[in-house]
Design a protein around this motif. Sequence first.
Motif, PDB file in Angstrom:
ATOM      1  N   UNK A   1      23.810  20.016 -51.550  1.00 54.46           N
ATOM      2  CA  UNK A   1      22.586  19.386 -51.811  1.00 54.46           C
ATOM      3  C   UNK A   1      22.492  18.641 -52.714  1.00 54.46           C
ATOM      4  N   UNK A   2      23.040  18.862 -53.933  1.00 56.47           N
ATOM      5  CA  UNK A   2      23.082  17.951 -55.099  1.00 56.47           C
ATOM      6  C   UNK A   2      23.742  16.649 -54.691  1.00 56.47           C
ATOM      7  N   UNK A   3      24.638  16.624 -53.691  1.00 54.55           N
ATOM      8  CA  UNK A   3      25.533  15.454 -53.364  1.00 54.55           C
ATOM      9  C   UNK A   3      24.509  14.637 -52.397  1.00 54.55           C
ATOM     10  N   UNK A   4      23.851  15.408 -51.472  1.00 56.33           N
ATOM     11  CA  UNK A   4      22.825  14.635 -50.434  1.00 56.33           C
ATOM     12  C   UNK A   4      21.840  14.029 -51.274  1.00 56.33           C
ATOM     13  N   UNK A   5      21.350  14.592 -52.276  1.00 58.52           N
ATOM     14  CA  UNK A   5      20.100  14.111 -52.982  1.00 58.52           C
ATOM     15  C   UNK A   5      20.696  12.742 -53.951  1.00 58.52           C
ATOM     16  N   UNK A   6      21.977  12.960 -54.221  1.00 58.08           N
ATOM     17  CA  UNK A   6      22.461  11.677 -55.304  1.00 58.08           C
ATOM     18  C   UNK A   6      22.617  10.582 -54.175  1.00 58.08           C
ATOM     19  N   UNK A   7      23.206  10.810 -53.047  1.00 56.47           N
ATOM     20  CA  UNK A   7      23.281   9.952 -51.939  1.00 56.47           C
ATOM     21  C   UNK A   7      22.244   9.298 -51.466  1.00 56.47           C
ATOM     22  N   UNK A   8      21.046   9.948 -51.257  1.00 51.39           N
ATOM     23  CA  UNK A   8      19.930   9.506 -50.946  1.00 51.39           C
ATOM     24  C   UNK A   8      19.204   8.539 -52.022  1.00 51.39           C
ATOM     25  N   UNK A   9      19.447   9.119 -53.174  1.00 57.03           N
ATOM     26  CA  UNK A   9      18.940   8.416 -54.346  1.00 57.03           C
ATOM     27  C   UNK A   9      19.617   6.659 -54.381  1.00 57.03           C
ATOM     28  N   UNK A  10      21.111   6.922 -54.134  1.00 59.88           N
ATOM     29  CA  UNK A  10      21.692   5.712 -54.312  1.00 59.88           C
ATOM     30  C   UNK A  10      21.221   4.806 -53.134  1.00 59.88           C
ATOM     31  N   UNK A  11      21.125   5.204 -51.904  1.00 61.32           N
ATOM     32  CA  UNK A  11      20.843   4.487 -50.741  1.00 61.32           C
ATOM     33  C   UNK A  11      19.424   3.856 -50.704  1.00 61.32           C
ATOM     34  N   UNK A  12      18.420   4.552 -51.503  1.00 62.43           N
ATOM     35  CA  UNK A  12      16.894   3.898 -51.630  1.00 62.43           C
ATOM     36  C   UNK A  12      16.784   3.034 -52.642  1.00 62.43           C
ATOM     37  N   UNK A  13      17.945   3.287 -53.699  1.00 56.40           N
ATOM     38  CA  UNK A  13      17.754   2.241 -54.756  1.00 56.40           C
ATOM     39  C   UNK A  13      18.267   0.951 -54.624  1.00 56.40           C
ATOM     40  N   UNK A  14      19.137   0.763 -53.593  1.00 55.70           N
ATOM     41  CA  UNK A  14      19.695  -0.587 -53.362  1.00 55.70           C
ATOM     42  C   UNK A  14      18.896  -1.621 -52.948  1.00 55.70           C
ATOM     43  N   UNK A  15      18.970  -2.770 -53.802  1.00 58.89           N
ATOM     44  CA  UNK A  15      17.902  -3.903 -53.264  1.00 58.89           C
ATOM     45  C   UNK A  15      17.975  -4.330 -51.784  1.00 58.89           C
ATOM     46  N   UNK A  16      16.775  -4.516 -51.383  1.00 60.23           N
ATOM     47  CA  UNK A  16      16.724  -4.963 -49.931  1.00 60.23           C
ATOM     48  C   UNK A  16      16.889  -6.445 -49.884  1.00 60.23           C
ATOM     49  N   UNK A  17      17.494  -6.860 -48.754  1.00 67.74           N
ATOM     50  CA  UNK A  17      17.722  -8.351 -48.483  1.00 67.74           C
ATOM     51  C   UNK A  17      16.313  -9.075 -48.517  1.00 67.74           C
ATOM     52  N   UNK A  18      16.298 -10.493 -49.066  1.00 70.93           N
ATOM     53  CA  UNK A  18      15.127 -10.850 -49.036  1.00 70.93           C
ATOM     54  C   UNK A  18      14.989 -11.683 -47.510  1.00 70.93           C
ATOM     55  N   UNK A  19      13.901 -11.521 -46.725  1.00 71.32           N
ATOM     56  CA  UNK A  19      13.435 -12.161 -45.405  1.00 71.32           C
ATOM     57  C   UNK A  19      12.795 -13.518 -45.668  1.00 71.32           C
ATOM     58  N   UNK A  20      13.087 -14.403 -45.174  1.00 71.87           N
ATOM     59  CA  UNK A  20      12.329 -15.770 -45.376  1.00 71.87           C
ATOM     60  C   UNK A  20      11.037 -15.886 -44.875  1.00 71.87           C
TER      61      UNK A  20
END
Length: 106
Positions: free
Chosen positions: A40-59
């Motif tokens: 559960x700790x690893x899943x929470x940390x993986x979700x946090x890492x995935x969400x905090x990545x910057x989104x690509x900018x759309x023109x």
Amino acid sequence: MPRPTAAQLVYGSATVICTTLALLLLSGTESGIGVGIAAVTALALGLLVAVRLPQPRQPAPARTAHPHHTVHASGTHHALDGLGARERVPAARPSQQANRQHSLRR
């Protein structure tokens, strides 16, 4: 909600796998509750890492207030909308309007 990018999926999955292995090896737990807490700790940390990545900018789409009109040698107007699509619009000529009003057939 936007779809996750490939980078988010890869970084999140890698974080879950590495964190799970690290927690299990460092804690040395053999009980089911300890493995569950590590997972559960690893899943929470993986979700946090995935969400905090910057989104690509759309023109930003190009916006125009009015369609652009161009007249070609054939006498037809081509209307361009904001997306660049063309629409053929016949040009009204004064000579054609006069011929229609003064027809030989009556």
